[in-house]
Motif scaffolding. Sequence first.
Motif, PDB file in Angstrom:
ATOM      1  N   LEU A 108       0.829  -1.207   0.000  1.00  0.00           N
ATOM      2  CA  LEU A 108       0.000   0.000   0.000  1.00  0.00           C
ATOM      3  C   LEU A 108       0.861   1.254   0.000  1.00  0.00           C
ATOM      4  O   LEU A 108       0.502   2.263  -0.611  1.00  0.00           O
ATOM      5  CB  LEU A 108      -0.931  -0.003   1.212  1.00  0.00           C
ATOM      6  CG  LEU A 108      -2.095  -0.995   1.136  1.00  0.00           C
ATOM      7  CD1 LEU A 108      -2.794  -1.102   2.479  1.00  0.00           C
ATOM      8  CD2 LEU A 108      -3.084  -0.580   0.057  1.00  0.00           C
ATOM      9  N   GLY A 191      -8.119   7.248  -0.829  1.00  0.00           N
ATOM     10  CA  GLY A 191      -8.530   5.872  -0.587  1.00  0.00           C
ATOM     11  C   GLY A 191      -7.376   5.002  -0.108  1.00  0.00           C
ATOM     12  O   GLY A 191      -7.527   4.198   0.814  1.00  0.00           O
ATOM     13  N   LEU A 192      -6.204   5.165  -0.722  1.00  0.00           N
ATOM     14  CA  LEU A 192      -5.033   4.382  -0.319  1.00  0.00           C
ATOM     15  C   LEU A 192      -4.569   4.761   1.073  1.00  0.00           C
ATOM     16  O   LEU A 192      -4.114   3.895   1.836  1.00  0.00           O
ATOM     17  CB  LEU A 192      -3.907   4.577  -1.334  1.00  0.00           C
ATOM     18  CG  LEU A 192      -4.098   3.872  -2.680  1.00  0.00           C
ATOM     19  CD1 LEU A 192      -3.082   4.366  -3.692  1.00  0.00           C
ATOM     20  CD2 LEU A 192      -3.982   2.361  -2.523  1.00  0.00           C
ATOM     21  N   ARG A 195      -6.803   2.907   3.418  1.00  0.00           N
ATOM     22  CA  ARG A 195      -6.463   1.483   3.457  1.00  0.00           C
ATOM     23  C   ARG A 195      -5.143   1.253   4.172  1.00  0.00           C
ATOM     24  O   ARG A 195      -4.984   0.266   4.899  1.00  0.00           O
ATOM     25  CB  ARG A 195      -6.409   0.942   2.028  1.00  0.00           C
ATOM     26  CG  ARG A 195      -7.771   0.915   1.345  1.00  0.00           C
ATOM     27  CD  ARG A 195      -7.639   0.734  -0.157  1.00  0.00           C
ATOM     28  NE  ARG A 195      -6.989  -0.506  -0.504  1.00  0.00           N
ATOM     29  CZ  ARG A 195      -6.558  -0.800  -1.731  1.00  0.00           C
ATOM     30  NH1 ARG A 195      -6.732   0.077  -2.710  1.00  0.00           N
ATOM     31  NH2 ARG A 195      -5.986  -1.953  -1.986  1.00  0.00           N
ATOM     32  N   SER A 346     -11.378   0.852  -2.253  1.00  0.00           N
ATOM     33  CA  SER A 346     -10.789  -0.484  -2.203  1.00  0.00           C
ATOM     34  C   SER A 346     -11.235  -1.290  -3.418  1.00  0.00           C
ATOM     35  O   SER A 346     -12.022  -0.835  -4.246  1.00  0.00           O
ATOM     36  CB  SER A 346     -11.208  -1.195  -0.904  1.00  0.00           C
ATOM     37  OG  SER A 346     -12.616  -1.393  -0.877  1.00  0.00           O
ATOM     38  N   ARG A 347     -10.729  -2.506  -3.517  1.00  0.00           N
ATOM     39  CA  ARG A 347     -11.061  -3.372  -4.641  1.00  0.00           C
ATOM     40  C   ARG A 347     -11.907  -4.547  -4.160  1.00  0.00           C
ATOM     41  O   ARG A 347     -11.753  -5.028  -3.027  1.00  0.00           O
ATOM     42  CB  ARG A 347      -9.793  -3.882  -5.328  1.00  0.00           C
ATOM     43  CG  ARG A 347      -8.795  -2.787  -5.659  1.00  0.00           C
ATOM     44  CD  ARG A 347      -7.818  -3.209  -6.710  1.00  0.00           C
ATOM     45  NE  ARG A 347      -8.388  -3.065  -8.032  1.00  0.00           N
ATOM     46  CZ  ARG A 347      -7.771  -3.444  -9.158  1.00  0.00           C
ATOM     47  NH1 ARG A 347      -6.591  -4.003  -9.092  1.00  0.00           N
ATOM     48  NH2 ARG A 347      -8.336  -3.274 -10.324  1.00  0.00           N
ATOM     49  N   ASP A 364     -13.243  -1.773  -8.814  1.00  0.00           N
ATOM     50  CA  ASP A 364     -12.966  -0.699  -7.864  1.00  0.00           C
ATOM     51  C   ASP A 364     -14.271  -0.201  -7.267  1.00  0.00           C
ATOM     52  O   ASP A 364     -15.221   0.094  -8.001  1.00  0.00           O
ATOM     53  CB  ASP A 364     -12.244   0.464  -8.556  1.00  0.00           C
ATOM     54  CG  ASP A 364     -10.867   0.063  -9.058  1.00  0.00           C
ATOM     55  OD1 ASP A 364     -10.147  -0.607  -8.294  1.00  0.00           O
ATOM     56  OD2 ASP A 364     -10.519   0.402 -10.197  1.00  0.00           O
ATOM     57  N   SER A 390     -14.817  -8.361  -0.360  1.00  0.00           N
ATOM     58  CA  SER A 390     -13.913  -7.249  -0.101  1.00  0.00           C
ATOM     59  C   SER A 390     -12.517  -7.754   0.195  1.00  0.00           C
ATOM     60  O   SER A 390     -12.291  -8.959   0.366  1.00  0.00           O
ATOM     61  CB  SER A 390     -14.416  -6.424   1.092  1.00  0.00           C
ATOM     62  OG  SER A 390     -14.212  -7.130   2.305  1.00  0.00           O
ATOM     63  N   GLU A 391     -11.569  -6.823   0.301  1.00  0.00           N
ATOM     64  CA  GLU A 391     -10.189  -7.188   0.599  1.00  0.00           C
ATOM     65  C   GLU A 391     -10.035  -7.753   2.009  1.00  0.00           C
ATOM     66  O   GLU A 391      -9.032  -8.376   2.318  1.00  0.00           O
ATOM     67  CB  GLU A 391      -9.286  -5.964   0.429  1.00  0.00           C
ATOM     68  CG  GLU A 391      -9.178  -5.502  -1.022  1.00  0.00           C
ATOM     69  CD  GLU A 391      -8.348  -4.249  -1.172  1.00  0.00           C
ATOM     70  OE1 GLU A 391      -8.253  -3.480  -0.198  1.00  0.00           O
ATOM     71  OE2 GLU A 391      -7.796  -4.029  -2.256  1.00  0.00           O
ATOM     72  N   ARG A 392     -11.033  -7.504   2.863  1.00  0.00           N
ATOM     73  CA  ARG A 392     -10.986  -8.064   4.207  1.00  0.00           C
ATOM     74  C   ARG A 392     -11.538  -9.482   4.244  1.00  0.00           C
ATOM     75  O   ARG A 392     -11.601 -10.108   5.303  1.00  0.00           O
ATOM     76  CB  ARG A 392     -11.763  -7.162   5.166  1.00  0.00           C
ATOM     77  CG  ARG A 392     -11.068  -5.830   5.404  1.00  0.00           C
ATOM     78  CD  ARG A 392     -11.766  -4.987   6.441  1.00  0.00           C
ATOM     79  NE  ARG A 392     -12.976  -4.384   5.938  1.00  0.00           N
ATOM     80  CZ  ARG A 392     -13.431  -3.202   6.345  1.00  0.00           C
ATOM     81  NH1 ARG A 392     -12.762  -2.519   7.252  1.00  0.00           N
ATOM     82  NH2 ARG A 392     -14.549  -2.689   5.845  1.00  0.00           N
TER      83      ARG A 392
END
Length: 428
Positions: A108, A191-192, A195, A346-347, A364, A390-392
């Motif tokens: 990140l 956004g980054l 994250r 996030s993606r 996205d 989600s990324e989680r």
Amino acid sequence: MTGLKPFGEEVPPEARELATALRQLFEGLAPLSMRRYAIRRSYDSGAVSRYFSGLRVPHWDFVRNLLGDVAEARGAEAPTEETVAMLRALHRAALYAAKGPVHKVRLLEVQLAEADDEAQRAARSARRLEEALDDRERRIRDLALQVRELRAEPSADSGEYARLRAEIRDLEEELARVRELHRLAEERCEGLERRLAEAEAVAVEGGVVAETGPVAEWGASGAYTFQVGGENNVVHVHQGSSPMDEEAAAALSVQIGHGDEEFFNGLLVDERSVVSALSRNALARMRGEYRTVSAGGRTVAAAVRRVHEVRGLGGYDAGLLVLDLMAPLPLPAGPVRVDRKPLIGSRLLVSARNSYGPYSCLVDLKGRTGGLLRVEGGLDPSLAGAPFFSERGGLAGFQVMAVTSSPLGYLLPSAALDVLEDVALPDC
């Protein structure tokens, strides 16, 4: 390089490729030893050894400094763009393949640095265009003044006047485009940053502290090893559930057959239950015909348990469909969880089936529109009802609409499942 063993089987291919490139690059400093180079650069020699062995992915600063040192040793002013681009690609691939919260934070950080560079370049371009636009407008004002002094009106086809007008139009269009690029780059940075802050918090909560030098690494059995004063210290921590990967997403995604030729997608929430979100029109077609559910090479009959209409979505009506399976389907390891508040910027991952077969992509998450999640990416209209993760690692939502001939699409958020009293999924 001497003193380094061959790559072990535990080294991922991406890390092996990066480490091989670093070894070849370091040969440009021969006969300098790795230990002397570490001392010269105030690096930890053990960490440098792990970089060259492929056991750790270094900070990009380490790669950049090594590039500069080799270029200086060879009498070159700077490394070639091709070399920098090649190493950047290898470094990014190694970070993507690496495991653990430290590498996620580092990835990140790289993405944020790149987005910040894009924002700065766009801002510089906008300033140059604004200056050029001011110059053209000043010149056209001067020309108009000269024309008035001659008691004449500038005609549309007068050479200099028409040329300046055309240049102003072009500059205004280019300036608008660059300003939009700058806005998007700033949004990506924001956004980054969110994250990155979240990833850093996860690392700290898990017992993973930020490195004061590039010397920390994950060990086996949930142990985290770091160095202080040349001594190894081990802290045993609980590693939370890893982010959802494509294989797990594919195991949770099912295909719902309706009639002879119509298919939708859904989520296997337990061995006997499937949930999907479809448009009101699609749900209306689900009545009165048989249904099947296919997953993992198996197909079983299914019956509708309930349909719950969801309204108030900005003029778009959707519904939640719950199916009972007539025979159980195996679940992958670990419970299905939901992410009720996926981070904007996030993606999201989808791994389902469309009309051509297995399909997967990353999209996205751009924002929310009328109660729906607005996403952008490789969406397919035939993925109706497909779950997105989600990324989680949690369910973020179901596709309910993809805009034809556009990368835009909309998801019904997973929070909508709260209305289903007979389906209870834990948070991620």
